[in-house]
Design a protein around this motif. Structure first.
Motif, PDB file in Angstrom:
ATOM      1  N   THR A  66      18.821  37.088  39.227  1.00  3.55           N
ATOM      2  CA  THR A  66      17.780  38.027  39.634  1.00  3.55           C
ATOM      3  C   THR A  66      17.157  38.762  38.459  1.00  3.55           C
ATOM      4  N   GLY A  67      17.824  38.714  37.306  1.00  3.38           N
ATOM      5  CA  GLY A  67      17.304  39.422  36.139  1.00  3.38           C
ATOM      6  C   GLY A  67      17.574  40.918  36.213  1.00  3.38           C
ATOM      7  N   ARG A  68      18.256  41.353  37.253  1.00  2.07           N
ATOM      8  CA  ARG A  68      18.526  42.771  37.433  1.00  2.07           C
ATOM      9  C   ARG A  68      19.631  43.259  36.492  1.00  2.07           C
ATOM     10  N   VAL A  69      19.473  44.479  35.988  1.00  7.88           N
ATOM     11  CA  VAL A  69      20.473  45.053  35.092  1.00  7.88           C
ATOM     12  C   VAL A  69      21.652  45.562  35.914  1.00  7.88           C
ATOM     13  N   VAL A  70      22.862  45.172  35.538  1.00  7.45           N
ATOM     14  CA  VAL A  70      24.055  45.673  36.234  1.00  7.45           C
ATOM     15  C   VAL A  70      25.019  46.281  35.222  1.00  7.45           C
ATOM     16  N   GLU A  71      25.711  47.332  35.649  1.00  6.61           N
ATOM     17  CA  GLU A  71      26.725  47.940  34.797  1.00  6.61           C
ATOM     18  C   GLU A  71      28.018  47.135  34.937  1.00  6.61           C
ATOM     19  N   VAL A  72      28.550  46.634  33.827  1.00  5.11           N
ATOM     20  CA  VAL A  72      29.856  45.977  33.870  1.00  5.11           C
ATOM     21  C   VAL A  72      30.869  47.037  33.444  1.00  5.11           C
ATOM     22  N   PRO A  73      31.766  47.428  34.358  1.00  2.00           N
ATOM     23  CA  PRO A  73      32.689  48.530  34.033  1.00  2.00           C
ATOM     24  C   PRO A  73      33.711  48.105  32.979  1.00  2.00           C
ATOM     25  N   PRO A  74      34.291  49.080  32.255  1.00  6.96           N
ATOM     26  CA  PRO A  74      35.346  48.737  31.303  1.00  6.96           C
ATOM     27  C   PRO A  74      36.524  48.134  32.058  1.00  6.96           C
ATOM     28  N   ARG A  75      37.215  47.219  31.455  1.00  4.66           N
ATOM     29  CA  ARG A  75      38.378  46.672  32.138  1.00  4.66           C
ATOM     30  C   ARG A  75      39.459  46.299  31.134  1.00  4.66           C
ATOM     31  N   ARG A  76      40.676  46.167  31.643  1.00  9.56           N
ATOM     32  CA  ARG A  76      41.821  45.841  30.791  1.00  9.56           C
ATOM     33  C   ARG A  76      42.176  44.376  30.982  1.00  9.56           C
ATOM     34  N   VAL A  77      42.433  43.696  29.889  1.00  6.87           N
ATOM     35  CA  VAL A  77      42.811  42.286  29.967  1.00  6.87           C
ATOM     36  C   VAL A  77      44.135  42.055  29.237  1.00  6.87           C
ATOM     37  N   PRO A  78      45.003  41.218  29.829  1.00 12.67           N
ATOM     38  CA  PRO A  78      46.246  40.898  29.144  1.00 12.67           C
ATOM     39  C   PRO A  78      45.987  39.808  28.110  1.00 12.67           C
ATOM     40  N   ARG A  79      46.721  39.864  27.012  1.00 11.78           N
ATOM     41  CA  ARG A  79      46.630  38.819  26.000  1.00 11.78           C
ATOM     42  C   ARG A  79      48.016  38.365  25.634  1.00 11.78           C
ATOM     43  N   PHE A  80      48.134  37.112  25.222  1.00 13.48           N
ATOM     44  CA  PHE A  80      49.414  36.583  24.785  1.00 13.48           C
ATOM     45  C   PHE A  80      49.247  35.999  23.394  1.00 13.48           C
ATOM     46  N   LYS A  81      50.145  36.386  22.512  1.00  8.78           N
ATOM     47  CA  LYS A  81      50.135  35.798  21.179  1.00  8.78           C
ATOM     48  C   LYS A  81      51.460  35.065  20.955  1.00  8.78           C
TER      49      LYS A  81
ATOM     50  N   THR B  83      47.329  25.240  19.361  1.00  9.93           N
ATOM     51  CA  THR B  83      47.495  26.665  19.625  1.00  9.93           C
ATOM     52  C   THR B  83      47.762  26.830  21.120  1.00  9.93           C
ATOM     53  N   LEU B  84      48.281  27.991  21.466  1.00  6.27           N
ATOM     54  CA  LEU B  84      48.623  28.258  22.845  1.00  6.27           C
ATOM     55  C   LEU B  84      47.689  29.320  23.414  1.00  6.27           C
ATOM     56  N   VAL B  85      47.152  29.018  24.590  1.00  7.95           N
ATOM     57  CA  VAL B  85      46.256  29.962  25.242  1.00  7.95           C
ATOM     58  C   VAL B  85      46.884  30.415  26.552  1.00  7.95           C
ATOM     59  N   PHE B  86      46.844  31.726  26.818  1.00 15.07           N
ATOM     60  CA  PHE B  86      47.332  32.258  28.089  1.00 15.07           C
ATOM     61  C   PHE B  86      46.140  32.635  28.939  1.00 15.07           C
ATOM     62  N   ARG B  87      46.092  32.095  30.167  1.00 16.39           N
ATOM     63  CA  ARG B  87      45.027  32.481  31.094  1.00 16.39           C
ATOM     64  C   ARG B  87      45.657  33.247  32.240  1.00 16.39           C
ATOM     65  N   PRO B  88      45.430  34.572  32.273  1.00 17.03           N
ATOM     66  CA  PRO B  88      46.030  35.380  33.341  1.00 17.03           C
ATOM     67  C   PRO B  88      45.458  34.979  34.694  1.00 17.03           C
ATOM     68  N   SER B  89      46.290  35.047  35.737  1.00 14.52           N
ATOM     69  CA  SER B  89      45.812  34.763  37.082  1.00 14.52           C
ATOM     70  C   SER B  89      44.885  35.893  37.524  1.00 14.52           C
ATOM     71  N   ARG B  90      44.088  35.603  38.525  1.00 14.04           N
ATOM     72  CA  ARG B  90      43.189  36.603  39.074  1.00 14.04           C
ATOM     73  C   ARG B  90      43.981  37.835  39.542  1.00 14.04           C
ATOM     74  N   LEU B  91      45.135  37.552  40.151  1.00 13.24           N
ATOM     75  CA  LEU B  91      45.983  38.633  40.663  1.00 13.24           C
ATOM     76  C   LEU B  91      46.423  39.573  39.538  1.00 13.24           C
TER      77      LEU B  91
END
Lengths: 98, 109
Positions: A66-81, B83-91
């Motif tokens: 739609t080309g409409r501007v939307v606010e994407v809220p801040p969010r937390r993401v898990p990461r694995f190293k 390399t290893l990639v982790f993809r978190p589930s939606r939950l």
């Protein structure tokens, strides 16, 4: 390997335990990790790797349709190293064979 | 519980299993190690582990690249790497973003 495959292999390696208990054990481990990440804690598993929680800042995005501007809220993401041991084991045999 | 406070380790997981299942502490710790070893070995052998409701680990192979020795200008091949990639589930992603979740650490994500 899927969760059910994992349960089967652990049960085979621990015949003195009830399958039910193996399942509770696996669920307890992943639940404890998830709950820690939810609290913003770091999970560090020696010989495997570490999970951390990172913050993605909110941003102003655009709905591509739609080309409409939307606010994407801040969010937390898990990461694995992956840890050093695991990285080394993944590359013990030169990659590119598959 | 070992380690810095606020960091979850193998010992934390073993303790949770001990309290939840009532097995001995020794056996609880051995089971946590067996679980982690099984995931690690499967990743090395098979390249992927999928845990429903948590996420999946997938081994990715980077392509071979051509590098250059910056000192001599010599062209050197860089072998492909895994390399290893982790993809978190939606939950799991949703759990981290519930209104009740604690304040996030701002580390520039």
């Amino acid at each position: 390997m899927t969760r059910s495959e994992l349960l089967r292999r652990l049960a085979a390696a621990h015949p003195h335990l009830y399958k039910r208990d193996i399942e509770r054990m696996v669920d307890t481990v992943f639940e404890t990790i998830a709950a820690a990440l939810e609290r913003g804690q770091r999970v560090e598993l020696r010989g495997f790797g570490a999970f951390t929680v990172h913050l993605r800042r909110g941003r102003r995005g655009r709905n591509p349709r739609t080309g409409r501007v939307v606010e994407v809220p801040p969010r937390r993401v898990p990461r694995f190293k992956p840890g050093k041991d695991l990285r080394e084991r993944l590359n013990a045999v030169p990659a590119g064979g598959e | 519980m070992g380690g810095k406070s606020g960091t979850v380790t193998r010992a934390t997981l073993a303790d949770a299993v001990y309290r939840e299942l009532g097995l001995s502490r020794t056996e609880s710790a051995a089971l946590v190690d067996a679980l982690i070893d099984e995931i690690r070995d499967s990743l090395v052998r098979e390249g992927s582990v999928k845990i429903a409701a948590f996420g999946s680990f997938v081994v990715r192979t980077s392509g071979p690249r051509v590098g250059r020795n910056p000192r001599t200008g010599e062209v050197v091949p860089i072998a492909p790497r895994r390399t290893l990639v982790f993809r978190p589930s939606r939950l799991l992603r949703e759990r981290l973003n519930r209104a009740t979740a604690g304040a996030p650490r701002d580390d520039g994500g």
